[in-house]
Scaffold this motif. Structure first.
Motif, mmCIF file in Angstrom:
data_model
loop_
_atom_site.group_PDB
_atom_site.id
_atom_site.type_symbol
_atom_site.label_atom_id
_atom_site.label_comp_id
_atom_site.label_asym_id
_atom_site.label_seq_id
_atom_site.Cartn_x
_atom_site.Cartn_y
_atom_site.Cartn_z
ATOM 1 N N SER A 92 -9.059 5.070 20.508
ATOM 2 C CA SER A 92 -8.334 4.158 19.663
ATOM 3 C C SER A 92 -9.269 4.164 18.357
ATOM 4 C CB SER A 92 -8.054 2.705 20.075
ATOM 5 O OG SER A 92 -7.416 2.887 21.421
ATOM 6 N N LEU A 93 -10.280 3.585 18.271
ATOM 7 C CA LEU A 93 -11.214 3.967 17.275
ATOM 8 C C LEU A 93 -11.358 5.015 16.232
ATOM 9 C CD1 LEU A 93 -14.351 1.651 18.390
ATOM 10 C CD2 LEU A 93 -12.337 0.896 17.090
ATOM 11 N N LEU A 94 -11.541 6.198 17.120
ATOM 12 C CA LEU A 94 -11.508 7.478 16.517
ATOM 13 C C LEU A 94 -10.143 7.877 15.921
ATOM 14 C CD1 LEU A 94 -13.758 9.274 18.809
ATOM 15 C CD2 LEU A 94 -14.419 8.592 16.729
ATOM 16 N N VAL A 95 -9.129 7.339 16.632
ATOM 17 C CA VAL A 95 -7.700 7.619 16.158
ATOM 18 C C VAL A 95 -7.448 6.961 14.739
ATOM 19 C CG1 VAL A 95 -5.081 7.269 16.629
ATOM 20 C CG2 VAL A 95 -6.603 8.557 18.248
ATOM 21 N N ALA A 96 -7.839 5.592 14.914
ATOM 22 C CA ALA A 96 -7.813 4.621 13.548
ATOM 23 C C ALA A 96 -8.391 5.371 12.617
ATOM 24 C CB ALA A 96 -8.349 3.407 13.964
ATOM 25 N N TYR A 97 -9.638 6.172 12.788
ATOM 26 C CA TYR A 97 -10.399 6.446 11.785
ATOM 27 C C TYR A 97 -9.671 7.701 11.094
ATOM 28 C CZ TYR A 97 -13.502 10.740 10.404
ATOM 29 O OH TYR A 97 -14.164 11.722 10.035
ATOM 30 N N GLY A 98 -9.086 8.523 12.049
ATOM 31 C CA GLY A 98 -8.202 9.707 11.358
ATOM 32 C C GLY A 98 -7.212 9.260 10.908
ATOM 33 N N PHE A 99 -6.543 8.311 11.569
ATOM 34 C CA PHE A 99 -5.282 7.834 10.559
ATOM 35 C C PHE A 99 -5.722 7.320 9.194
ATOM 36 C CE2 PHE A 99 -1.902 4.977 9.612
ATOM 37 C CZ PHE A 99 -0.927 5.096 10.539
ATOM 38 N N ASN A 100 -6.579 6.501 8.934
ATOM 39 C CA ASN A 100 -6.904 6.165 7.687
ATOM 40 C C ASN A 100 -7.652 7.384 6.920
ATOM 41 O OD1 ASN A 100 -6.759 3.446 7.431
ATOM 42 N ND2 ASN A 100 -8.738 2.850 7.302
ATOM 43 N N ARG A 101 -8.303 8.236 7.238
ATOM 44 C CA ARG A 101 -8.733 9.412 6.688
ATOM 45 C C ARG A 101 -7.831 10.104 6.005
ATOM 46 N NH1 ARG A 101 -13.391 13.654 8.131
ATOM 47 N NH2 ARG A 101 -13.168 14.871 6.261
ATOM 48 N N VAL A 102 -6.693 10.510 6.807
ATOM 49 C CA VAL A 102 -5.600 11.410 6.311
ATOM 50 C C VAL A 102 -5.089 10.635 5.281
ATOM 51 C CG1 VAL A 102 -3.485 12.164 6.977
ATOM 52 C CG2 VAL A 102 -5.435 12.539 8.594
ATOM 53 N N ALA A 103 -4.750 9.191 5.290
ATOM 54 C CA ALA A 103 -4.243 8.453 4.416
ATOM 55 C C ALA A 103 -5.014 8.356 2.964
ATOM 56 C CB ALA A 103 -3.603 7.087 4.772
ATOM 57 N N ALA A 104 -6.261 8.425 3.281
ATOM 58 C CA ALA A 104 -7.032 8.037 2.170
ATOM 59 C C ALA A 104 -7.065 9.125 1.042
ATOM 60 C CB ALA A 104 -8.651 7.935 2.581
ATOM 61 N N PRO A 105 -7.319 8.801 -0.255
ATOM 62 C CA PRO A 105 -7.077 9.634 -1.260
ATOM 63 C C PRO A 105 -8.519 10.677 -1.546
ATOM 64 C CG PRO A 105 -7.351 7.482 -1.985
ATOM 65 C CD PRO A 105 -7.195 7.282 -0.809
ATOM 66 N N ALA A 106 -9.504 9.946 -1.219
ATOM 67 C CA ALA A 106 -10.731 10.917 -1.393
ATOM 68 C C ALA A 106 -11.602 10.425 -0.069
ATOM 69 C CB ALA A 106 -11.366 10.494 -2.537
ATOM 70 N N THR A 147 -4.809 0.351 5.829
ATOM 71 C CA THR A 147 -3.148 0.614 5.926
ATOM 72 C C THR A 147 -2.568 -0.139 7.088
ATOM 73 O OG1 THR A 147 -1.791 2.185 6.862
ATOM 74 C CG2 THR A 147 -3.755 2.790 7.056
ATOM 75 N N PRO A 148 -1.790 -1.019 7.012
ATOM 76 C CA PRO A 148 -1.235 -2.029 7.702
ATOM 77 C C PRO A 148 -0.539 -1.642 8.969
ATOM 78 C CG PRO A 148 -0.485 -2.547 5.813
ATOM 79 C CD PRO A 148 -1.065 -1.280 5.419
ATOM 80 N N LEU A 149 -0.037 -0.152 8.630
ATOM 81 C CA LEU A 149 0.871 0.390 9.907
ATOM 82 C C LEU A 149 -0.103 0.750 10.897
ATOM 83 C CD1 LEU A 149 3.423 3.207 8.341
ATOM 84 C CD2 LEU A 149 3.758 0.948 9.334
ATOM 85 N N PHE A 179 -7.043 -2.747 7.520
ATOM 86 C CA PHE A 179 -5.843 -2.830 7.556
ATOM 87 C C PHE A 179 -5.274 -3.407 6.239
ATOM 88 C CE2 PHE A 179 -6.760 -3.883 12.063
ATOM 89 C CZ PHE A 179 -6.460 -2.559 12.692
ATOM 90 N N LEU A 180 -5.966 -3.378 5.128
ATOM 91 C CA LEU A 180 -5.555 -4.039 3.970
ATOM 92 C C LEU A 180 -5.705 -3.074 2.820
ATOM 93 C CD1 LEU A 180 -7.615 -7.297 4.606
ATOM 94 C CD2 LEU A 180 -5.391 -6.850 4.608
ATOM 95 N N GLY A 205 0.890 -1.107 -0.148
ATOM 96 C CA GLY A 205 0.155 -0.154 -0.032
ATOM 97 C C GLY A 205 1.013 1.306 -0.034
ATOM 98 N N ILE A 206 1.948 0.961 0.393
ATOM 99 C CA ILE A 206 2.909 2.387 0.457
ATOM 100 C C ILE A 206 4.399 1.835 0.034
ATOM 101 C CG2 ILE A 206 1.641 3.650 2.272
ATOM 102 C CD1 ILE A 206 3.660 2.806 4.180
ATOM 103 N N TYR A 207 4.805 2.865 -0.451
ATOM 104 C CA TYR A 207 6.328 2.858 -0.628
ATOM 105 C C TYR A 207 7.255 3.157 0.604
ATOM 106 C CZ TYR A 207 5.504 2.965 -5.537
ATOM 107 O OH TYR A 207 5.116 2.590 -6.890
ATOM 108 N N THR A 208 8.204 2.272 0.871
ATOM 109 C CA THR A 208 9.029 2.785 1.980
ATOM 110 C C THR A 208 10.533 2.836 1.231
ATOM 111 O OG1 THR A 208 9.450 0.486 2.296
ATOM 112 C CG2 THR A 208 7.882 1.546 3.747
ATOM 113 N N LYS A 209 11.534 3.691 1.918
ATOM 114 C CA LYS A 209 12.575 4.084 1.192
ATOM 115 C C LYS A 209 13.635 3.885 2.137
ATOM 116 C CE LYS A 209 10.414 7.347 -1.622
ATOM 117 N NZ LYS A 209 10.218 8.808 -1.869
ATOM 118 N N THR A 210 14.595 3.476 1.615
ATOM 119 C CA THR A 210 16.382 3.502 2.330
ATOM 120 C C THR A 210 17.120 3.943 1.358
ATOM 121 O OG1 THR A 210 17.271 1.876 4.214
ATOM 122 C CG2 THR A 210 16.389 0.935 1.997
ATOM 123 N N ARG A 211 18.297 4.051 2.094
ATOM 124 C CA ARG A 211 19.501 4.563 1.195
ATOM 125 C C ARG A 211 20.854 4.164 1.447
ATOM 126 N NH1 ARG A 211 22.431 9.092 1.595
ATOM 127 N NH2 ARG A 211 23.342 10.056 0.029
#
Lengths: 274, 213, 570
Positions: free
Chosen positions: B46-60, C261-263, C243-244, A220-226
């Motif tokens: 934790s659930l709300l943080v997870a939601y925030g985490f995913n939402r920030v990462a989501a393209p839309a 996201t798995p992280l 997570f997928l 899902g993401i790229y990770t980078k190392t150098r």
């Protein structure tokens, strides 16, 4: 419970045991080089960092065990006079001194030795060679941008176990000249390479022990190392994050070539779709 | 030390065991309830943080005001906050020894909770029936991409909160009956009140982070 | 100064002393019986968990000779980790000894809510049963590592154990969390509310402080795992993609998941995972303080400093989880932050260490079995802690992450330190549990075997890790790792020694329960409150409420040359 423990064998056995353990550990550190021979620039820094902690932590380790052995060996008999307080000042010195000492040496280590090297590993520099490494259960695939210097985009729908292991598409013009090497990573010596790591399925970890390089491959993401490989020769990639049953077999060769040879190889090798 | 005063207890009967005073003078059930709520708050956090985490990462992400009727959500929120007020009244009444009003206001609170749950059910029905959302399929909106995470977090967070409200309603009904019969004293109503206020507070956070931002 | 108010647990305590077998030994409300039940369950689970390690250590030393397939191997390491952490160390140290000693040491008749206490034990039993049952389902038990990172643990096709085995794993963990949370609530309420008259907070034995802190840590951190488990279950069975990420390819097939996201799982997991380490280690250190003071015949050094250090460790422990994720793909600046903050923990930990060590200064040591284990713990916690310096430094972690260095380090901390503390506690409180003492000769044999076995195993593993030897490998096929892997037979032999000495302990434990020498009320001449109760203490612990009149470690006090005073003495 025996009440007369003055003659207890443990008074001798425990200190001897602790001291033998300390001596053996110190000897093992001093007389054998456990680390795989280092072959990258930042790897020397990592080794330096480890050596620094070994010295500092070794000091604490030895001092602690010496004190432990001493206290046990010289403790009074059970019928000795009752305990007399040591005095607040001595106790404070004994407790706060080591605490501050340990805090200082560890923070100094990470701030002044560790972090600059950490920065090197994650530096972004457009001058670096860009190489992509694909991790999938259970193999490593190297992906080079080819003559146009651009990686073809992944088209996961086009993936094929036999014909299209790198999930590229021949109609993408960036993909046409891309090089794809299965199970082998060819690198230049003396030139910084930024590795972009991609995983097709689960977590893996791109680990070249000789380079002191380790970076998870996260789907899902790229990770980078150098890194900058210093010495031409053959090394190994291992997988350092459990990725399934054949995790232990997930390895690949790393071949470091002198720069000219590497450039020549890049020139001559036909592209994936050529 | 001044601890010798309590010598005259003989064979200490149950419940007469002398204790050191507790910080904040809270009784043990209250201490337990507080720590349970703190833990539960971390769970919702934790659930709300997870939601925030995913939402920030989501393209839309989808515009909430186009999926939900914000007026309706505001009414829901208002209902729940009102029920907190009736709960506070119930606690005050039970402290004053007024069993009837303690029961009445506890029941009113439960009614507020049921009303909230009803609106919640309507929300789900609206999401599923009108927007075609499923746990794995985002609500369909003209001109917007499919965002499955929008649905997944919606159903998970509101479902989890709704289950808290539901259990809260049962606790309130039970407490209300007991308050009328004078079975549980002030403590019972207070504990139910703590739980209910917590559930309301969580909703405020859900409202703020999921619906508004 | 002490206010008096009854603690109002009428409902909880309002039952008569039990007489029947079932209410006395099986569904008992008595915290002491429940503590022993936890210990026995931990013994059973310990045999399974340690048995797994013997199995895979054999495979590592002599590949192919253990009758183990790679599928078995990943399952065995996963289940060994899970069982040992959650069903052995947590159950024996936290739940077992905690239940036993908290009310006794603070002068309470029982836990605040004995019914809940009984229920939390009987909640964990099916949890343990489910965990064991998962070995026998199709595909075997969970095989994604004890951390069970998705996508490996989320997609049944990714690993053989990620089918039903992983579901049962999650179920058992959920049950564990429920039980542990109920237990933690009881601990906190009991310690805050049911202290005997005069037992102010700063007069509590350090053991009680560590149990209190670890209960608080558990209540604050386990919910994160619960959240992660809920989401992982939904990913596995509800088709969601928390997570997928999009477009994974497994066995050549494109998966339909999108956008996760798995992280995220790793953050949630380690938000629990790191405090969990302290939940397991701190009570062991607390018990060591009690045992050291009693057998060094002097007060612990720096009581206040230790309590402060414990709180500092707990607080810092909540904000450093990212040091497990330096190379996980997390932002490298976060790596720097977590590195710096983690190394701050060395300060309170060093403070705790020197207080342990200083407790031996000018001591008059009695070398009995509990004391030997407490002394061993000092070395283990020091050696293990020093390994932590390497791993907390992000730069060094580039080399050490997921190698045997990590394995050696955390086994020294949550394996050896925790179990040394547990054993010290069991040998120490055994007279109070059963009115008998454990056999000293067998106990000392157990100590030597444990000490020699574990220290060799885990110290050598540090060096193997320096050689880059990676964790969770069925067999070492890489060339670079051959020198380090050559030490595997040595490690395995000492692992056998360590395992064998635990069998001595089991024999000693169950034999002494019925046939040990009768013990007096206070066999160790210790000063804390539990030694004013009868051995074994009856239901309700005391007839008269004890009144505390001094500090917990009153050694070197007292007239008539006795040199010590009970906490209840004037």
């Amino acid at each position: 419970m025996s009440r007369r423990d003055r003659g207890s064998v443990w008074r001798f056995l425990l200190p001897v045991g602790f001291l033998a353990f300390t001596a053996a550990t110190v000897a093992a550190v001093l007389f054998k080089d456990w680390m795989p021979p280092v072959a990258s620039e930042h790897g020397k820094g990592v080794d330096g960092m480890i050596t620094y902690i070994l010295c500092a932590a070794g000091l604490i380790f030895v001092a602690g065990h010496l004190l432990l052995a001493k206290f046990i060996f010289t403790s009074g008999a059970d019928d000795a006079p009752a305990y007399k307080p040591i005095g607040n000042k001595a106790e404070m010195l004994f407790t706060i001194g080591p605490t501050i000492f340990i805090l200082l040496i560890s923070e100094i280590g990470v701030l002044f030795i560790g972090n600059p090297i950490w920065g090197q590993v994650f530096k972004e520099d457009p001058e670096d060679f860009q190489i992509e490494v694909i991790a999938k259960q259970f193999e490593w695939i190297a992906h080079y941008p080819g003559r146009d210097g651009k990686f073809g985009p992944f088209r996961m729908e086009k993936y094929d176990e036999v014909d299209n292991i790198a999930a590229l598409w021949k109609k993408d013009k960036e993909s046409r000249d891309d090089l794809v090497v299965r199970g082998k990573l060819i690198l230049p010596a003396g030139k910084a390479c930024q590795i972009r790591i991609k995983s097709f399925d689960v977590l893996h970890s791109f680990n070249i022990p000789a380079f002191r390089t380790k970076q998870d491959a996260v789907p899902g993401i790229y990770t980078k190392t150098r890194f900058v490989a210093t010495t031409p020769g053959d090394y190994e990639i291992a997988c350092a994050e459990i990725c399934g049953v054949n995790h232990y077999k997930m390895k690949a060769k790393v071949q470091v070539l002198p720069l000219e040879k590497y450039m020549k190889w890049l020139e001559e090798e036909p592209g994936f779709f050529e | 030390m001044s601890g010798e005063a309590a010598a005259g207890h003989g064979h200490a009967a149950h419940g007469e065991w002398e204790c050191e005073p507790t910080p904040f003078k809270a009784s043990w059930p209250k201490v337990m309830m507080w720590w349970f709520l703190i833990g539960d708050a971390v769970l919702f956090g934790s659930l709300l943080v997870a939601y925030g985490f995913n939402r920030v990462a989501a393209p839309a992400w989808l515009p909430q005001d186009k999926v939900f009727s914000m007026n309706f959500i505001t009414v829901m929120t208002f209902t729940l906050i009102t029920s907190s007020a009736t709960m506070a009244t119930a606690v005050a009444a039970s402290r004053a020894g007024d069993r009837k009003n303690a029961c009445l206001f506890t029941m009113l609170t439960a009614v507020g909770g049921i009303a909230f749950l009803g609106m919640q059910v309507y929300e789900w029905w609206h999401m599923i029936g009108h927007h075609g959302a499923r746990l794995t399929v985002g609500p369909k909106l003209e001109g917007f991409p499919d965002v499955p995470a929008f649905s997944a977090y919606f159903f998970m967070i509101t479902g989890f909160h709704g289950s808290h409200v539901l259990s809260g309603v049962f606790i309130l009904l039970y407490t209300g009956f007991n308050a009328l019969r004078g079975r549980n004293g002030p403590e019972g109503v207070e504990l139910a009140g703590l739980y209910w206020h917590f559930v309301d507070l969580v909703w405020v956070f859900v409202f703020g982070t999921y619906y508004l931002i | 100064m002490a206010l008096t108010h009854s603690h109002g647990t009428d409902a909880a305590h309002g039952h008569d002393h039990p007489s029947g077998f079932w209410s006395k030994y099986i569904f008992s409300f008595d915290h002491k019986v429940i503590g022993v039940q936890y210990l026995i369950l931990a013994c059973i689970m310990g045999l399974i968990g340690a048995g797994l390690s013997v199995w895979f250590r054999t495979q590592l030393a002599w590949p192919g000779k253990a009758g183990m397939s790679p599928e078995n191997y990943v399952m065995a390491v996963t289940m060994h980790g899970t069982i040992m952490i959650f069903f052995v160390v947590s159950l024996s140290l936290s739940s077992g000894l905690g239940n036993f000693c908290i009310p006794l040491q603070i002068g309470a008749r029982d836990m605040a809510y004995p019914l809940l206490n009984m229920l939390s034990f009987w909640t964990i039993v099916p949890g343990a049963a489910i965990m064991v049952a998962s070995f026998f389902v199709e595909g075997g038990g969970a095989a994604g590592g004890w951390t069970s990172y998705p996508p490996l643990s989320a997609l049944p096709k990714a690993a053989p154990g990620s089918g039903t085995g992983q579901t049962l794993w999650l179920l058992a963990m959920a049950i564990f969390v429920v039980s542990f949370t109920l237990g933690g609530l009881n601990y906190v309420a009991t310690i805050l509310n049911l202290r005997a008259r005069g037992m102010t907070l700063m007069r509590m034995p350090i053991t009680i402080w560590t149990y209190f802190i670890s209960a608080v840590l558990g209540l604050l951190s386990f919910p994160a795992l619960t959240a992660a488990a809920i989401m992982l279950l939904l990913d596995r069975h509800g088709g969601t993609s928390f997570f997928l990420p999009s477009k994974l390819i497994l066995s050549g097939q494109l998966q339909t998941n999108t956008g996760g996201t798995p992280l995220l799982f790793q953050h949630l997991f380690w938000f629990l995972g790191h405090p969990e380490v302290y939940i397991l280690v701190l009570p062991a250190v607390g018990i060591a303080f009690d045992v050291l003071a009693a057998n060094a015949r002097r007060p612990v050094m720096g009581y206040k400093a230790s309590v402060f250090a414990l709180w500092a460790i707990a607080f810092l422990g909540m904000i450093v989880w990212g040091h497990h994720m330096f190379i996980s793909g997390m932002n490298p600046y976060l790596g720097k932050y977590f590195s710096i903050s983690t190394l701050i923990i060395t300060a309170p930990f060093a403070l705790l260490g020197v207080c342990l060590l200083g407790t031996l200064w000018r001591a008059r040591i009695r070398f009995n079995t509990p004391m030997l284990f407490a002394l061993g713990l000092i070395s283990a916690v020091g050696t293990g802690g020093i390994g932590g310096l390497f791993l907390a430094t992000a730069t060094a972690d580039l080399h050490f992450h997921d190698t045997y260095f990590v394995v050696g380090h955390f086994h020294l901390m949550i394996g050896v330190t925790s179990l040394m503390g547990t054993f010290a506690g069991i040998y120490y409180w055994f007279p109070k549990m059963f009115g008998r003492t454990m056999n000293e000769t067998l106990g000392k044999l157990h100590f030597v075997g444990t000490m020699v076995g574990t220290f060799v195993v885990f110290t050598v593993q540090h060096f193997q890790g320096m050689g880059g030897m990676t964790r969770r490998y069925y067999e070492y096929v890489n060339e670079y790792v051959k020198p380090a892997a050559a030490l595997n037979p040595l490690v395995t032999i000492f692992a056998f020694i360590a395992f064998g000495s635990q069998l001595i302990f089991l024999v000693n434990f169950f034999w002494s329960m019925f046939a040990g020498a009768k013990a007096s009320k206070n066999p160790w001449e210790a000063t804390t409150l539990e030694w004013t109760a009868e051995s074994p203490a009856g239901h309700g612990n005391w007839n008269e409420p004890p009144v505390v009149r001094g500090d917990p470690y009153r050694y070197g006090e007292g007239a008539d040359g006795k040199g010590w005073k009970l906490q209840t003495d004037a």
